[in-house]
Design a protein around this motif. Structure first.
Motif, PDB file in Angstrom:
ATOM      1  N   HIS A  34      31.517  39.151 -40.022  1.00  0.00           N
ATOM      2  CA  HIS A  34      30.186  38.586 -39.820  1.00  0.00           C
ATOM      3  C   HIS A  34      29.181  38.958 -40.923  1.00  0.00           C
ATOM      4  O   HIS A  34      28.196  38.264 -41.120  1.00  0.00           O
ATOM      5  CB  HIS A  34      29.625  39.006 -38.447  1.00  0.00           C
ATOM      6  N   HIS A  58      33.874  33.590 -41.823  1.00  0.00           N
ATOM      7  CA  HIS A  58      32.418  33.562 -42.012  1.00  0.00           C
ATOM      8  C   HIS A  58      32.014  33.564 -43.482  1.00  0.00           C
ATOM      9  O   HIS A  58      30.876  33.228 -43.809  1.00  0.00           O
ATOM     10  CB  HIS A  58      31.767  34.770 -41.324  1.00  0.00           C
ATOM     11  N   GLU A 107      32.896  31.223 -32.389  1.00  0.00           N
ATOM     12  CA  GLU A 107      31.715  32.088 -32.289  1.00  0.00           C
ATOM     13  C   GLU A 107      31.342  32.294 -30.819  1.00  0.00           C
ATOM     14  O   GLU A 107      30.971  33.401 -30.397  1.00  0.00           O
ATOM     15  CB  GLU A 107      30.544  31.462 -33.057  1.00  0.00           C
ATOM     16  N   THR A 139      27.142  33.785 -30.449  1.00  0.00           N
ATOM     17  CA  THR A 139      26.393  32.573 -30.791  1.00  0.00           C
ATOM     18  C   THR A 139      24.893  32.845 -30.902  1.00  0.00           C
ATOM     19  O   THR A 139      24.212  32.289 -31.775  1.00  0.00           O
ATOM     20  CB  THR A 139      26.650  31.473 -29.737  1.00  0.00           C
ATOM     21  N   LEU A 196      24.887  29.153 -37.059  1.00  0.00           N
ATOM     22  CA  LEU A 196      26.279  28.784 -36.779  1.00  0.00           C
ATOM     23  C   LEU A 196      26.846  28.110 -38.023  1.00  0.00           C
ATOM     24  O   LEU A 196      26.314  27.099 -38.495  1.00  0.00           O
ATOM     25  CB  LEU A 196      26.348  27.854 -35.567  1.00  0.00           C
TER      26      LEU A 196
END
Length: 231
Positions: free
Chosen positions: A109, A140, A170, A176, A182
């Motif tokens: 992330h 990501h 996600e 989320t 997103l």
């Protein structure tokens, strides 16, 4: 793979370790680093590691849980040379695309926060593409492609087949509402031909010089496409 013996790949990792406003750590996903790293090494390619801040990039602690270990992560766990190289990543802004034949961005992330708008990263990727060199990202880390533009000022991903961590994935990891955006939505907003397969299945796509993988399971496949593009 002998034609890869003198090739050089730059791997760019995140330096960001805070998961939004949660009291949790994030960083890069070990599998998404380890599988490509060994794919490159085993092909005879020289690997250079970099990150925005240099030094040891943060590892997402979740990626070290038993459920997410693979042959590549186990190999990394016992590889002191690789660990030492990772602990001493170069500062991204100091590097020159001209010194490498391709670039690979592992996910986790972290890249959502520090590689999406990173000036040095954007300039580097644009330089790779201008020199007709392939650029690859997984999960990501496809966020690093979001703000790359062509010489004509268009988003590079516009009209291109691209993948990355999906909205449903996600949602499955319940982040989320934590992530800054997103990835699937942002790629589509820039006109990308966003593609995906079922959650957690391996999927990578190449469109010209841009190579992307959907999720952790796709990391080795993405690396193999980069190797093929460099051969």
């Amino acid at each position: 793979m002998n034609n890869l013996a003198n090739k050089q790949v730059l791997m760019v990792l995140t330096s960001h370790d805070k998961l939004g406003n949660l009291d949790e750590k994030t960083g890069f996903w070990v599998e998404e680093f380890a599988a490509p790293y060994y794919a490159f090494i085993d092909a005879g390619v020289k690997v250079t590691l970099a990150s925005p801040l240099g030094g040891q990039p943060p590892i997402d602690p979740k990626s070290e849980l038993a459920d997410f270990q693979t042959a590549a992560t186990n190999r990394f766990d016992n590889d002191d040379a690789a660990k030492n190289q990772l602990a001493n990543t170069l500062v991204l802004a100091d590097l020159n695309a001209g010194d490498y034949d391709g670039v690979f961005y592992p996910g986790g992330h972290g890249p959502l926060w520090d590689l999406t708008d990173n000036v040095a990263s954007i300039a580097l990727i644009e330089a790779f593409l201008a020199a007709n060199k392939p650029v690859a990202a997984v999960c990501h880390a496809t966020a690093a492609l979001l703000n790359i533009k062509t010489a004509a000022g268009e988003f590079v991903v516009k009209g291109k087949a691209v993948t990355g961590f999906s909205n449903t994935e996600e949602d499955a990891v319940q982040l989320t509402d934590v992530v800054p955006f997103l990835l699937e939505d942002e790629l589509k907003k820039r006109g990308a031909d966003y593609q995906k397969v079922a959650d957690w299945h391996a999927f990578a796509v190449q469109d010209g010089l841009v190579i992307s993988g959907q999720n952790p399971a796709s990391s080795e496949l993405t690396a193999e496409k980069l190797l093929a593009a460099m051969a």
